[in-house]
Motif scaffolding. Sequence first.
Motif, PDB file in Angstrom:
ATOM      1  N   VAL A 163       0.814  -1.219   0.000  1.00  0.00           N
ATOM      2  CA  VAL A 163       0.000   0.000   0.000  1.00  0.00           C
ATOM      3  C   VAL A 163       0.845   1.266   0.000  1.00  0.00           C
ATOM      4  N   HIS A 164       2.018   1.234   0.596  1.00  0.00           N
ATOM      5  CA  HIS A 164       2.843   2.454   0.602  1.00  0.00           C
ATOM      6  C   HIS A 164       3.227   2.860  -0.820  1.00  0.00           C
ATOM      7  N   ASP A 165       3.386   1.895  -1.726  1.00  0.00           N
ATOM      8  CA  ASP A 165       3.678   2.232  -3.124  1.00  0.00           C
ATOM      9  C   ASP A 165       2.475   2.896  -3.805  1.00  0.00           C
ATOM     10  N   ILE A 166       1.277   2.433  -3.482  1.00  0.00           N
ATOM     11  CA  ILE A 166       0.064   3.046  -4.044  1.00  0.00           C
ATOM     12  C   ILE A 166      -0.089   4.471  -3.509  1.00  0.00           C
ATOM     13  N   ALA A 167       0.142   4.651  -2.218  1.00  0.00           N
ATOM     14  CA  ALA A 167       0.080   6.003  -1.645  1.00  0.00           C
ATOM     15  C   ALA A 167       1.107   6.921  -2.309  1.00  0.00           C
ATOM     16  N   ALA A 168       2.300   6.404  -2.549  1.00  0.00           N
ATOM     17  CA  ALA A 168       3.375   7.205  -3.157  1.00  0.00           C
ATOM     18  C   ALA A 168       2.988   7.685  -4.559  1.00  0.00           C
ATOM     19  N   ARG A 169       2.241   6.870  -5.288  1.00  0.00           N
ATOM     20  CA  ARG A 169       1.790   7.291  -6.629  1.00  0.00           C
ATOM     21  C   ARG A 169       0.915   8.536  -6.568  1.00  0.00           C
ATOM     22  N   HIS A 170       0.324   8.789  -5.414  1.00  0.00           N
ATOM     23  CA  HIS A 170      -0.550   9.953  -5.227  1.00  0.00           C
ATOM     24  C   HIS A 170       0.127  11.030  -4.392  1.00  0.00           C
ATOM     25  N   PRO A 214      -8.303   2.208  -7.897  1.00  0.00           N
ATOM     26  CA  PRO A 214      -8.749   0.818  -8.051  1.00  0.00           C
ATOM     27  C   PRO A 214      -7.714  -0.202  -7.564  1.00  0.00           C
ATOM     28  N   ASP A 215      -6.435   0.149  -7.623  1.00  0.00           N
ATOM     29  CA  ASP A 215      -5.408  -0.757  -7.120  1.00  0.00           C
ATOM     30  C   ASP A 215      -5.458  -0.864  -5.592  1.00  0.00           C
ATOM     31  N   TYR A 216      -5.963   0.175  -4.936  1.00  0.00           N
ATOM     32  CA  TYR A 216      -6.069   0.168  -3.481  1.00  0.00           C
ATOM     33  C   TYR A 216      -7.308  -0.588  -3.001  1.00  0.00           C
ATOM     34  N   PRO A 228      -8.805  -3.579  -3.302  1.00  0.00           N
ATOM     35  CA  PRO A 228      -8.770  -4.878  -2.618  1.00  0.00           C
ATOM     36  C   PRO A 228      -8.059  -4.831  -1.262  1.00  0.00           C
ATOM     37  N   PHE A 229      -7.078  -3.949  -1.140  1.00  0.00           N
ATOM     38  CA  PHE A 229      -6.390  -3.798   0.146  1.00  0.00           C
ATOM     39  C   PHE A 229      -7.306  -3.142   1.174  1.00  0.00           C
ATOM     40  N   ALA A 230      -8.067  -2.140   0.737  1.00  0.00           N
ATOM     41  CA  ALA A 230      -9.017  -1.470   1.627  1.00  0.00           C
ATOM     42  C   ALA A 230     -10.091  -2.448   2.088  1.00  0.00           C
ATOM     43  N   GLU A 231     -10.582  -3.272   1.174  1.00  0.00           N
ATOM     44  CA  GLU A 231     -11.600  -4.263   1.542  1.00  0.00           C
ATOM     45  C   GLU A 231     -11.060  -5.239   2.580  1.00  0.00           C
ATOM     46  N   GLY A 232      -9.844  -5.725   2.380  1.00  0.00           N
ATOM     47  CA  GLY A 232      -9.229  -6.636   3.340  1.00  0.00           C
ATOM     48  C   GLY A 232      -9.050  -5.991   4.702  1.00  0.00           C
ATOM     49  N   ARG A 233      -8.585  -4.726   4.691  1.00  0.00           N
ATOM     50  CA  ARG A 233      -8.394  -4.003   5.948  1.00  0.00           C
ATOM     51  C   ARG A 233      -9.721  -3.813   6.659  1.00  0.00           C
ATOM     52  N   LYS A 234     -10.745  -3.409   5.933  1.00  0.00           N
ATOM     53  CA  LYS A 234     -12.050  -3.172   6.548  1.00  0.00           C
ATOM     54  C   LYS A 234     -12.644  -4.462   7.118  1.00  0.00           C
ATOM     55  N   ALA A 235     -12.412  -5.583   6.443  1.00  0.00           N
ATOM     56  CA  ALA A 235     -12.935  -6.864   6.915  1.00  0.00           C
ATOM     57  C   ALA A 235     -12.183  -7.372   8.144  1.00  0.00           C
ATOM     58  N   GLY A 236     -10.917  -6.986   8.266  1.00  0.00           N
ATOM     59  CA  GLY A 236     -10.089  -7.523   9.342  1.00  0.00           C
ATOM     60  C   GLY A 236      -9.633  -6.507  10.362  1.00  0.00           C
TER      61      GLY A 236
END
Length: 108
Positions: free
Chosen positions: A24-31, A73-75, A77-85
Amino acid sequence: MPVYLIADVTVTDDAWVPDYAAKVHDIAARHGGRYLSRSGNIETIEGAPPGSTLIALIEFPSREAVAAFAADPDYAPFAEGRKAGSISNFHVIDDTDLAGGIPYLPKG
């Protein structure tokens, strides 16, 4: 104007953590996001402890950049996993001083 995303997370199922932490840090860095901290070393010096597993502080160049990161959109699935767990609270603050008494911060 820079803004800061504060992610206050209590992990309830850690299955999502390894992939999230690695990517996720790579996705954040893109923004334009830059992690200032992602720590579980939380010490309460006043008030009730938050009960959090970790708190992350991420600097972004603008609120629009935070919104673009959250909507990436790349984030998703990670957000869904985080929210579920986890129980997660995400907050965005800017770099202003509400009282206006700190000379190196813009008045808020």
